[in-house]
Design an enzyme around this catalytic site. Structure first.
Site, mmCIF file in Angstrom:
data_model
loop_
_atom_site.group_PDB
_atom_site.id
_atom_site.type_symbol
_atom_site.label_atom_id
_atom_site.label_comp_id
_atom_site.label_asym_id
_atom_site.label_seq_id
_atom_site.Cartn_x
_atom_site.Cartn_y
_atom_site.Cartn_z
ATOM 1 N N ASP A 1 43.005 52.039 24.149
ATOM 2 C CA ASP A 1 41.989 51.915 25.190
ATOM 3 C C ASP A 1 40.650 52.455 24.690
ATOM 4 O O ASP A 1 40.171 53.499 25.127
ATOM 5 C CB ASP A 1 42.447 52.666 26.449
ATOM 6 C CG ASP A 1 41.572 52.386 27.656
ATOM 7 O OD1 ASP A 1 40.820 51.389 27.623
ATOM 8 O OD2 ASP A 1 41.643 53.168 28.622
ATOM 9 N N HIS B 1 39.089 49.441 29.002
ATOM 10 C CA HIS B 1 39.320 48.898 30.340
ATOM 11 C C HIS B 1 38.057 48.879 31.196
ATOM 12 O O HIS B 1 38.066 48.376 32.326
ATOM 13 C CB HIS B 1 40.422 49.690 31.069
ATOM 14 C CG HIS B 1 40.006 51.055 31.512
ATOM 15 N ND1 HIS B 1 40.308 52.194 30.802
ATOM 16 C CD2 HIS B 1 39.326 51.474 32.608
ATOM 17 C CE1 HIS B 1 39.836 53.257 31.434
ATOM 18 N NE2 HIS B 1 39.232 52.841 32.537
ATOM 19 N N SER C 1 -5.770 41.068 36.074
ATOM 20 C CA SER C 1 -4.914 40.307 35.159
ATOM 21 C C SER C 1 -5.092 40.778 33.718
ATOM 22 O O SER C 1 -6.209 41.068 33.279
ATOM 23 C CB SER C 1 -5.241 38.812 35.235
ATOM 24 O OG SER C 1 -4.887 38.290 36.490
#
Length: 228
Positions: free
Chosen positions: A103, A63, A180
């Site tokens: 479940d 669930h 960079s």
């Protein structure tokens, strides 16, 4: 004969068939003792528990809903946790509601973790320390926080896919030109490559810094390394 997963699982309380919500009259668990525990989350908020039964599978209740799983943590609001995408859900066949039994569900999770919002990471380089500056002789490093991807998309018009945003937003910390190609490192792991900022502006930028998300290129990286 049956198989256990070396875990002691609490028996469900079936009174009124109510969904389990919290531990009652318990004690705080000692840190680093229940590392198999998993937090099934929706939009970054805890929704259900679960537990790791294999490095790529978590068991939980059928669930339960969620879009990601957090593993190996004690405090859900602190950095250092491992966050994984849910690749596929396997609910037990015939499950049709928590009150009708069956479940149970298995979640296949990604092999590689991604970074939760506000996780503290660091970036280093010899780049400029201000807009229009010059490169540094000595390596510099700064701590930056991961920024929620949805926030980043709102601030960046046309943000490309497969990126991580960190720093340069709500702070004066981040990278600049010349940095960079350097790494964004979180918990000792390189997760991003310095890519770009806004208009080459390094003085209190108003949008997040952008990094290439290494996890999205692992197949290419492995193939290239294996071929050479």
């Amino acid at each position: 004969m049956y198989t256990t997963y070396k875990l002691v699982c609490a028996s469900p309380l079936l009174a009124n068939r109510a969904l389990g919500s919290e531990i009652i009259n318990g004690n705080e668990a000692p840190e680093n003792t229940l590392l198999y525990m998993a937090s099934l989350q929706v939009n970054g908020s805890h929704n259900c528990g679960g537990f790791l039964i294999r490095k790529d599978f978590v068991m939980t209740a059928a669930h339960c809903d969620g879009d990601r799983v957090v593993l190996g943590t004690h405090n859900l609001h602190k950095s250092g946790k491992t966050v994984r995408h849910i690749v596929k859900r396997y609910r037990y066949p015939g499950y049709d509601g928590v009150g009708n039994g069956k479940d149970i569900m298995l979640l296949k999770v990604s092999k590689y973790s991604f970074n939760p919002d506000n996780e503290q990471c660091r970036v280093a380089g010899w780049g400029y320390t201000r807009t229009g500056g010059w490169t540094e002789d000595n390596l510099r490093v700064v701590d930056v926080s991961i920024i929620n991807p949805q926030v980043c998309k709102k601030e960046w018009d046309g943000l490309p896919a497969n990126v991580i945003c960190a720093g340069g937003y709500g702070t004066n910390k981040g990278f600049c030109q010349g940095d960079s190609g350097g790494p964004l490192v979180c918990n000792g792991i390189a997760v991003g490559v310095v890519s770009f900022n806004k208009y080459r502006n390094c003085n209190y930028p108003d949008v997040p810094n952008v990094y290439t998300d290494i996890s999205k290129y692992l197949t290419w990286i492995k193939q290239t390394l294996n071929k050479n």
